[in-house]
Structures are given as C-alpha cells and as structure tokens.
Scaffold this active site. Structure first.
Site, PDB file in Angstrom:
ATOM      1  N   GLN A   1      78.960  -6.469 -35.197  1.00  0.00           N
ATOM      2  CA  GLN A   1      79.660  -5.222 -35.465  1.00  0.00           C
ATOM      3  C   GLN A   1      78.801  -4.284 -36.310  1.00  0.00           C
ATOM      4  OE1 GLN A   1      82.378  -3.723 -34.496  1.00  0.00           O
ATOM      5  NE2 GLN A   1      82.352  -2.063 -36.008  1.00  0.00           N
ATOM      6  N   GLU A   2      78.048  -4.862 -37.225  1.00  0.00           N
ATOM      7  CA  GLU A   2      77.208  -4.053 -38.109  1.00  0.00           C
ATOM      8  C   GLU A   2      75.992  -3.480 -37.393  1.00  0.00           C
ATOM      9  OE1 GLU A   2      77.582  -3.034 -41.112  1.00  0.00           O
ATOM     10  OE2 GLU A   2      79.248  -4.202 -41.889  1.00  0.00           O
ATOM     11  N   SER A   3      75.272  -4.317 -36.660  1.00  0.00           N
ATOM     12  CA  SER A   3      73.957  -3.893 -36.161  1.00  0.00           C
ATOM     13  C   SER A   3      73.662  -4.257 -34.723  1.00  0.00           C
ATOM     14  CB  SER A   3      72.874  -4.547 -37.030  1.00  0.00           C
ATOM     15  OG  SER A   3      72.892  -5.971 -36.840  1.00  0.00           O
TER      16      SER A   3
END
Length: 486
Positions: A312-314
């Site tokens: 989700q972050e990267s």
C-alpha cells in the site's frame, strides 16, 4: 473353568443386566430428552460446514471463519466442545443433519422457505444477495434472457429455488445442477473459463475476487436475504431455538457479533480488477525478494500483513518517493527514519526494519482498552495520519455515543476529521481522515488477497507434488500462476 472365572462371568452378566435396566437414566443416553439436553449430555456440539475462507478454513494460525468463530462461541455458551465436520457440497451437510450426525449447519446458508418444511432456521446474522457471475472478458448478460451458454448450480443450494422462479419469467432459461462440486468450486470453474455461468452469494464472490479476479458479477438475482443456521425440526422442542436466540442476543448486546462482522465482512468493499491483477502479479514477481525481510522483521503482526502495508505504501518499490518527501518500501519520513536508526531509506532491509519497528511502537501506545486483535487497525490509522488524529477519531466516536475501542465504530468517524463541522470538536484539528480510512481498508484487502493467493498456490504445488509421486514420473511442475488462472 475355575470358580474364580465363573464368578467373574456371573458378575459380568449382572453388570450387563444392571446397565440395561439403567440405560434410559444414564446422562449420555441419547434416546430421550430434547435437542439441547442431548448436546449437553454428549458434551459436544456437532456442526457441519463447507470449507471456505468465509465459513471455515484451516490456516497456519489455526481454524478461522465467520461461521466457525460463531459456532465456537455458541459451543462455549452451551458449555460443550465444538466438533466440526467439513463437506464439499450442501447436500452432504443436510444429509448429516438428516442422519443425526450433526446438530446444526453453520455455513453461510440463506434463509429459504423450502428448507423450512423439514428444518428450522436460527437467527439472522448477516445478509447477502444472490448474483449471476460470468468470466471477465466475456459478454455481460443483463438478465436471464441474455444467457448464452451453460448455467450450473450446486445441488441442495437455495439457488435452485431462485432459478425455478426465474424460469417462470424466462421460459427459455435452462440450467443444470451438480452434486460433485460446491458453489465455491463452480465459481472457480467460471473464473477459469470451464463454465459459462453460475450463481453465488455476494459476500463469497467479493472475497473470491481478491484471488480470482476474472470472476465478474453480471447482475443481482435477488434482493438481500438473511443468512442463518439450520437444525432439525422436532415436534414440541424449542430448546435449541431458545438457546440460539439467547446466544445471539448476548453477542449482539456485548458487541461480539459486530466485531466478527467487521473482521470477516467489514473490508470487502468495492472490487478493482486492474489493481487486483497488478497486485497478484507483484506477488509472483516482486515479493519473493522481499519476503524474507518481511518474515524477519514482522514483530507483533503476521508477515503477510506487513507485506500488505508495504505494498500500500510503495508497491514494494525500494526507490519509491512521494511529493512530500517520504521514501522507500515503507515510505518513511526523514525525521521518522532518523528516530529509527534508518540511515538509507531506499535500502529495502533498513526501510522494512524501521517501518515494522515504528508500527510496533505505535501499537504499544494504543490504549489498553482496545482489544489486542484490533490495535493494529488503530495503529495503521495513526501510521497514516498521525497518532493525535487517531485519538481525535476515538474522541468523536465517544461523543456520538459509539464505542471508541471498536474499530468498526471508529473507522466510520475517520472521514469526519476532514469535515469543517467536526474539526472544532477535535484536539488536533484537520486531518485526512477519508484517506486514512481508505488506507486501512486497502491494506486489509491486500492482506486478504495475499493470504488467499499464497494458500491456493501452496495447494496447487501440493497437488502437483502428489501427482508426481503417484505417477512416479518426472512430469514438469505446473507454473502456479498459470494454474490459478486456468
């Protein structure tokens, strides 16, 4: 024969005659008494179910499933041991009930009037709609009049009554049943292109799409229908019914039912075909290099959840960078990285170690009143928008007479943090609450896809290994990605 042996024989005969005389009175006798008495005397609640991620599933963490957890709590409420038998078809479950090999069925079955002729239904605990499904890429039928191909449903399901009713409106509708495959099996057949259409329930379909994204919904066949347990109908015996009513009343009042609904149904949400296919491809191509790091540094949570957070972050890109300056697999700010002894945010291992440590610290800060298994969702909201804003969400929840320790209640208030009319009630002011809500829900969906996909891949590998061992030949190993898509 010696006198001693004769005495033992006579004693044995006397004991047998005494046992026969007392048979109706012994507590484990099952011939008399109502259904509840029989369950308690036996010391076991026998439950039949279908094996699926929603109802009952064996996992590395133990048995899981909405129906399993409900049935386990019901068994605890009765003071007996839960005994679960798994089946592949609905007919097999009802057969166990008919032959007194099960006390009840707990498997996401919809309330059906036809079934009430022979069985009783328990309280409703969630609802679904029946849907027609087809394979992504094929022509989408808008109604039963557009069906061009094979439509099949599993024997014993409520889908049969639904299709019989549809047939009265669409006389040309043809369909068949199978007693060899479960509704889940048929959904997999449609996704792989081996079957044109089937019916399924909306929740199961939504969950399966996270692993089988080519499964597409054509249209809703029914309105929302209640899901319930089933048990035998016995004249003048309301004992089990009364126990179920009291049990469900208790878990509704104390929040247990809402908590389980949030755990298994709360993050189903909308389905994004492209995003899901992209994620599944990344599991095969990118995750293998990072998996050892997720396994190494995951502390208070499952490594697969840590991997879902990182995606989700990267999207698992060590070089990822946002316009605000956060960087790396876990997208750490420069200040946060410094406090975590992360010198190079673009180094995958340092980033994952730092992100996992930061998340662990956030979980330790969570109020003790929050249930342990829900602290992670509060921590993730804090990870995304800041700890103080998470406290504001809990504050708004309490102000509205809801439970600030329940993630199901608090997540509904997150979008209020970016609405002017609520900002004045907060301590830390404006926050991107809607973004935090979507952030946590996306992570939960990625986790669902990851866990399900890896389990299916392991199953395919085990089946291939068993086939090779059985044949004793050097057949090439089937590519598991292709195997899941076939």
């Amino acid at each position: 024969m010696t006198r001693l042996k004769i005495n033992y024989v006579l004693m044995g005969i006397a004991a047998l005659l005494l046992a026969l005389a007392l048979w109706p009175a012994v507590p484990w006798h099952r011939g008399d008494g109502d259904q509840l008495d029989q369950i308690k005397s036996r010391g076991e609640l026998r439950v039949s179910t279908l094996n699926s991620p929603l109802t009952f599933m064996d996992s590395p963490e133990g048995n899981l499933g909405f129906d399993y957890e409900l049935a386990k709590r019901f068994a605890d409420y009765l003071g007996v041991t839960l005994v679960v038998s798994q089946h592949t078809t609905v007919d097999a479950m009802f057969s166990e009930l008919d032959h007194d090999k099960a006390d009840m069925l707990a498997s996401g079955l919809v309330y059906n009037n036809e079934r009430l002729k022979n069985y009783r239904a328990g309280p409703e605990y969630y609802s679904i709609s029946q849907q027609l499904v087809y394979r992504q890429g094929a022509a989408r039928p808008k109604s039963f009049a557009d069906i061009k191909g094979t439509l099949m449903v599993s024997a014993g399901t409520a889908h049969i009554a639904t299709l019989e009713a549809a047939g009265r409106k669409f006389p040309n509708l043809t369909w068949s049943t199978t007693d060899k495959m479960s509704p889940r099996d048929l959904l997999q057949q449609v996704e792989s292109g081996k079957l044109d259409y089937t019916l399924g329930d909306s929740v199961t379909i939504a969950l399966m799409q996270r692993v089988y994204p080519r499964l597409a919904v054509a249209f809703d066949v029914t309105e929302d229908e209640p899901v319930t347990w089933y048990y035998r109908k016995q004249p003048d015996d309301d004992s089990l019914s009364a126990a179920m009513l009291d049990f469900f009343s208790q878990i509704a009042d104390d929040g247990t039912l809402e908590k389980l609904e949030e755990k298994y149904l709360g993050h189903v949400g909308d389905f994004d075909y492209v995003d899901t296919r992209t994620f599944l491809n990344a599991i095969d191509k990118t995750l293998p290099d990072l998996q050892p790091l997720f396994e190494k540094y995951a502390q208070d949570i499952d490594w697969r959840l840590l991997a879902a957070i990182a995606y989700q972050e990267s999207h698992w890109d060590p070089q990822a960078k946002s316009p605000t300056g956060v960087r790396g697999v876990m997208m750490l700010t420069r200040a946060t990285a410094s406090g975590l002894d992360v010198d190079d945010r673009t180094d995958a291992e340092q980033s994952i170690r730092g992100g996992a440590l930061y998340l662990s610290r956030l979980m330790e800060k969570m109020p003790e009143t929050i249930p342990q298994d829900e602290k992670i969702w509060f921590a993730l909201a804090a990870y995304n928008m800041g700890y103080g804003h998470m406290l504001d969400a809990r504050k708004l929840t309490a102000q509205q007479k809801a439970n600030p320790d329940s993630w199901a209640d608090v997540k509904q208030r997150l979008p209020m943090l970016n609405q002017k009319r609520y900002i004045g009630r907060t301590t830390y002011g404006y926050a991107r609450g809607t973004q935090a809500y979507n952030y946590v829900e996306n992570i939960r969906r990625y986790q669902l896809s990851l866990v399900g996909y890896l389990m299916e891949r392991e199953k395919k590998q085990a089946q291939q290994a068993a086939l090779q061992a059985q044949l004793g030949q050097g057949y090439p190993v089937v590519d598991t990605k292709e195997a899941l898509e076939e």
